[in-house]
Design a protein around this motif. Structure first.
Motif, PDB file in Angstrom:
ATOM      1  N   ILE A   7      16.408  63.939 -11.888  1.00 12.28           N
ATOM      2  CA  ILE A   7      16.357  63.294 -13.196  1.00 12.28           C
ATOM      3  C   ILE A   7      15.934  64.303 -14.249  1.00 12.28           C
ATOM      4  N   ASN A  36      18.574  61.598 -19.046  1.00 15.87           N
ATOM      5  CA  ASN A  36      19.938  62.108 -19.208  1.00 15.87           C
ATOM      6  C   ASN A  36      20.925  61.026 -18.725  1.00 15.87           C
ATOM      7  N   ASP A  39      22.398  60.962 -15.211  1.00 15.25           N
ATOM      8  CA  ASP A  39      21.409  60.806 -14.139  1.00 15.25           C
ATOM      9  C   ASP A  39      21.020  59.336 -14.011  1.00 15.25           C
ATOM     10  N   ILE A  61      13.234  63.074  -8.609  1.00 16.22           N
ATOM     11  CA  ILE A  61      12.496  64.319  -8.810  1.00 16.22           C
ATOM     12  C   ILE A  61      12.844  64.916 -10.172  1.00 16.22           C
ATOM     13  N   SER A  62      11.841  65.386 -10.875  1.00 17.44           N
ATOM     14  CA  SER A  62      12.053  66.094 -12.134  1.00 17.44           C
ATOM     15  C   SER A  62      11.265  67.389 -12.099  1.00 17.44           C
ATOM     16  N   VAL A  63      11.843  68.423 -12.665  1.00 14.34           N
ATOM     17  CA  VAL A  63      11.120  69.681 -12.816  1.00 14.34           C
ATOM     18  C   VAL A  63      10.758  69.779 -14.289  1.00 14.34           C
ATOM     19  N   ALA A  93      18.615  76.750 -15.214  1.00 17.47           N
ATOM     20  CA  ALA A  93      19.076  75.853 -14.151  1.00 17.47           C
ATOM     21  C   ALA A  93      18.732  76.395 -12.769  1.00 17.47           C
ATOM     22  N   THR A 118      23.665  68.004 -18.019  1.00 21.40           N
ATOM     23  CA  THR A 118      22.696  67.504 -18.983  1.00 21.40           C
ATOM     24  C   THR A 118      23.379  67.494 -20.346  1.00 21.40           C
ATOM     25  N   SER A 124      26.171  71.933 -16.103  1.00 22.82           N
ATOM     26  CA  SER A 124      26.916  71.653 -14.860  1.00 22.82           C
ATOM     27  C   SER A 124      26.556  72.671 -13.788  1.00 22.82           C
ATOM     28  N   GLN A 125      25.294  73.000 -13.675  1.00 25.83           N
ATOM     29  CA  GLN A 125      24.903  74.075 -12.779  1.00 25.83           C
ATOM     30  C   GLN A 125      24.019  73.633 -11.625  1.00 25.83           C
TER      31      GLN A 125
HETATM   32  N1  LIG Z   1      14.501  69.719 -15.213  1.00 27.10           N
HETATM   33  C1  LIG Z   1      15.226  69.012 -14.335  1.00 27.10           C
HETATM   34  N2  LIG Z   1      14.614  68.268 -13.383  1.00 27.10           N
HETATM   35  C2  LIG Z   1      15.325  67.557 -12.471  1.00 27.10           C
HETATM   36  N3  LIG Z   1      16.662  67.536 -12.446  1.00 27.10           N
HETATM   37  C3  LIG Z   1      17.329  68.257 -13.354  1.00 27.10           C
HETATM   38  C4  LIG Z   1      16.654  69.031 -14.348  1.00 27.10           C
HETATM   39  N4  LIG Z   1      17.587  69.646 -15.120  1.00 27.10           N
HETATM   40  C5  LIG Z   1      18.790  69.257 -14.635  1.00 27.10           C
HETATM   41  N5  LIG Z   1      18.650  68.421 -13.573  1.00 27.10           N
HETATM   42  C6  LIG Z   1      19.732  67.754 -12.796  1.00 27.10           C
HETATM   43  O1  LIG Z   1      20.874  68.574 -12.766  1.00 27.10           O
HETATM   44  C7  LIG Z   1      21.978  67.950 -13.412  1.00 27.10           C
HETATM   45  C8  LIG Z   1      22.831  68.981 -14.106  1.00 27.10           C
HETATM   46  O2  LIG Z   1      22.070  69.702 -15.053  1.00 27.10           O
HETATM   47  P1  LIG Z   1      22.649  70.997 -15.801  1.00 27.10           P
HETATM   48  O3  LIG Z   1      23.066  71.949 -14.737  1.00 27.10           O
HETATM   49  O4  LIG Z   1      21.509  71.496 -16.625  1.00 27.10           O
HETATM   50  O5  LIG Z   1      23.803  70.505 -16.642  1.00 27.10           O
HETATM   51  C9  LIG Z   1      21.346  66.912 -14.323  1.00 27.10           C
HETATM   52  O6  LIG Z   1      22.257  65.865 -14.605  1.00 27.10           O
HETATM   53  C10 LIG Z   1      20.155  66.458 -13.470  1.00 27.10           C
HETATM   54  O7  LIG Z   1      20.563  65.528 -12.470  1.00 27.10           O
END
Ligand SMILES: Nc1ncnc2c1ncn2[C@@H]1O[C@H](COP(=O)(O)O)[C@@H](O)[C@H]1O
Ligand SMILES: Cc1cc2nc3c(=O)[nH]c(=O)nc-3n(C[C@H](O)[C@H](O)[C@H](O)COP(=O)(O)OP(=O)(O)OC[C@H]3O[C@@H](n4cnc5c(N)ncnc54)[C@H](O)[C@@H]3O)c2cc1C
Lengths: 246, 320
Positions: A7, A36, A39, A61-63, A93, A118, A124-125
């Motif tokens: 999340i 997001n 998510d 889980i969230s970072v 990411a 996000t 998308s990583q």
């Molecule tokens: N800080 C974070 N903590 C937990 N999940 C994350 C976080 N950032 C991104 N994600 C997950 O990774 C997906 C893709 O993120 P991104 O690669 O940044 O576009 C998001 O839709 C979330 O499910």
């Protein structure tokens, strides 16, 4: 089934985007934060549907820092069973994926869901990186997922169509529109969320591989050139001779 | 720096985005005094065309059958080792999005996804990308020696030159596939992929009902454009989901975006404001979309669009 949903926190879609500190950081003043959408609407809700049908547990889980907790409580209110926050403000990411991999490794998660991207960083990583770090399969941009025993059937978008894939668990899947319908948390869910476990774990020393050094806003559009609705030919003329796009 | 470009194909044809990735990689290699190579896979009828976009050394993995994202990532990684690449370039399309992150994590190579411009090559390696769904740009520095970029389609212009491909067959060990294809459906229609389209005709709730899309399809056909729509229109099923553009749909940056009966909500604009030229047709002069438009017609779509179709036909007739 033991499911982990990743999340992230994002600015509300109506937010006015501005920057501060000489355009090196996002100005959060007056910005509302939401889960997001990919998510929440798709990954989390589909995880809950699978659990409701087959039993099991949904962990989110969230970072991120303590500022993540309101959106994590929202995810608990929608129905997740427990939450884990890895206590660090990530800078890219890879760092997010490495922290989630460090937590998830050896805990027996059969399905790990992320959003397809996000809506702030549009990376998308994280999903693919996480799959690589855990050395399990990855399917991106999934619009449907069903699980039968240890087999998952997944429909995903591709460049000029769709495909239906089969894979065995454990797997990482990134969720796109179509996977589920948004759920609005009810009062009972909101009350229950207050007492659900939200565990804070310390970060490992995962490094980031990239760094945002600055932001820019797109150039303002000049004012629109209005064309008389009786003279549509003039529009085609302008698009052909002035804008040179047709 | 040495650059490897990963090129994808669809139904036996090189994808348009792959030509852009090839041009992009070729230019970075030549400006930094390195070599550019390309890796692709499967059966491709027009593989020679790839060479005309600046990279003639092509590694071809043939006869492997279906490869899942992990195997494709291994293919890219093996090719990168083979040619000593410092930078691997993918297109930011469905294939690139699924394999580039795997390559990045396996190689610990810092990655920028959805790049919209060439990297700076003197000093820090910094790449510009869209963020906040096109409402802003970020400059992202890659701090590792090995690097990965995915290039947003339609972000750079390509140049075609006569050249002959030098194809080497390439068969590294990719391990077993862990994902099987049960079914593959190709989208119907004239097959202009929305994310790759240079011209897009889009319509929203102002059209009143799905039965009125005939004129939108016809305008798109006359122009050689792809069709798109606003979110509510996809939500109620007037149009398929894959046409939904915006912050929670897909983001596009065509040369021309024609918006018919769309109000221009901030979430819609987020997905289309990278378009080079925007035309808005709306009955309401106060519609927010006019503020983001280059050309506008305040008028009824049901009167304006048929006239526009005629005017486009006339232009095409005068050109042929
Ligand atoms: N800080 C974070 N903590 C937990 N999940 C994350 C976080 N950032 C991104 N994600 C997950 O990774 C997906 C893709 O993120 P991104 O690669 O940044 O576009 C998001 O839709 C979330 O499910
Ligand atoms: C979290 C969130 C995410 C969202 N994501 C997206 C997204 O990704 N993409 C998206 O599009 N929306 C998105 N939305 C919805 C967005 O806020 C708007 O509601 C939506 O874009 C409006 O669609 P529309 O312009 O088709 O309809 P409307 O806003 O109803 O506009 C219809 C327009 O048609 C005009 N019109 C009426 N009749 C005619 C006629 N005869 N001829 C010409 N013009 C006519 C009207 O003047 C009006 O401007 C999101 C919303 C939220 C809350």
């Amino acid at each position: 089934m033991n499911i982990l949903v990743c999340i992230s926190k994002a600015p509300d879609t109506t937010s006015k985007i501005t920057f501060k500190d000489g355009n090196t950081s996002f100005n959060e003043d007056g910005v509302q934060f939401i889960v997001n959408p990919y998510d929440e609407w798709y990954a989390l809700v589909r995880a809950l549907e699978l659990k409701e049908a087959q039993g099991g547990k949904v962990t989110i889980i969230s970072v991120g820092g303590a500022d993540y907790e309101p959106i994590m409580r929202k995810a608990l209110a929608i129905g997740a069973d427990e939450a884990v926050r890895v206590d660090i403000q990530p800078t890219d990411a890879y760092q997010v994926a490495a922290e989630i991999a460090a937590f998830a490794s050896g805990k027996g998660f059969e399905l790990i869901l992320t959003g397809k991207e996000t809506i702030d960083y549009n990376g998308s990583q994280v999903g693919g990186m996480l799959a690589a770090l855990l050395d399990i399969p990855y399917v991106s941009n999934a619009t449907k997922i069903d699980v039968n025993g240890s087999d998952a059937t997944i429909e995903r978008d591709k460049q000029a169509g769709t495909e239906v894939l089969g894979a065995s668990l454990p797997i990482v899947v990134s969720a796109a529109k179509g996977m589920a319908e948004q759920r609005i948390p009810n009062m009972r869910g909101i009350m229950a969320a207050r007492s659900k476990p939200l565990q804070v774990v310390a970060a490992t020393a995962a490094q980031s591989l990239t760094q945002i050094v600055g932001y820019e806003l797109p150039a303002e559009k000049g004012s629109v050139k209005l064309i008389n609705p009786e003279d549509v030919k003039e529009l085609v003329n302008l698009l052909h001779n002035e804008a040179k796009v047709i | 720096m040495n650059v490897l470009v990963f090129a994808d194909s669809d139904n036996g044809k090189v994808a348009k985005a792959a030509y852009e990735a090839a041009s992009y990689g070729a230019r970075i290699a030549s400006q930094s005094g390195g070599q550019a190579s390309l890796v692709t896979y499967g059966k491709i009828d027009n593989i020679n065309d790839l060479a005309q976009y600046g990279i003639s050394d092509i590694l071809l993995a043939e006869g492997q059958g279906h490869m899942d994202p992990i195997q494709l990532a291994r293919l890219a990684e093996a090719a990168a080792t083979e040619v000593g690449a410092d930078l691997i370039v993918f297109s930011h399309d469905y294939t690139g999005k699924s394999i580039a992150p795997i390559v990045s994590a396996r190689m610990k190579a810092g990655m920028v996804t959805g790049a919209i411009d060439f990297p700076s090559l003197s000093g820090d390696f910094v790449v510009k990308k869209n963020v906040f769904s096109g409402k802003a740009f970020a400059q992202v520095k890659i701090t590792t020696d090995k690097k990965v970029i995915t290039l947003l389609p339609n972000s750079i212009s390509t140049e075609k030159k006569e050249a002959t491909a030098n194809i080497t067959s390439f068969a590294p060990d990719l391990g077993a596939s862990s994902v099987t294809i049960k079914e593959s459906k190709v989208k119907g229609g004239d097959g202009i992929v929305l994310t790759e389209a240079e011209l897009v005709v889009s319509a929203g709730r102002g059209l009143k009902g799905p039965e009125n899309w005939g004129m939108i399809d016809e305008l798109a056909k006359e122009l050689g454009a792809a069709t798109a729509c606003s979110r509510p229109v996809a939500d109620v099923g007037w149009r398929p989901h894959h046409e939904h553009v915006g912050q929670t749909g897909i983001a596009i940056r065509p040369n021309l975006y024609i918006a018919v009966g769309i109000s221009g909500a901030i979430q819609h604009l987020a997905g289309v404001n990278g378009s080079k030229v925007i035309v808005v047709i709306n009955t309401d002069p106060e519609a927010p979309f006019f503020k983001a438009a280059d050309y506008g017609i305040v008028g009824d779509a049901f009167e304006v669009v048929p006239k526009l179709i005629d005017a486009v036909k006339e232009l095409k007739a005068s050109q042929s």
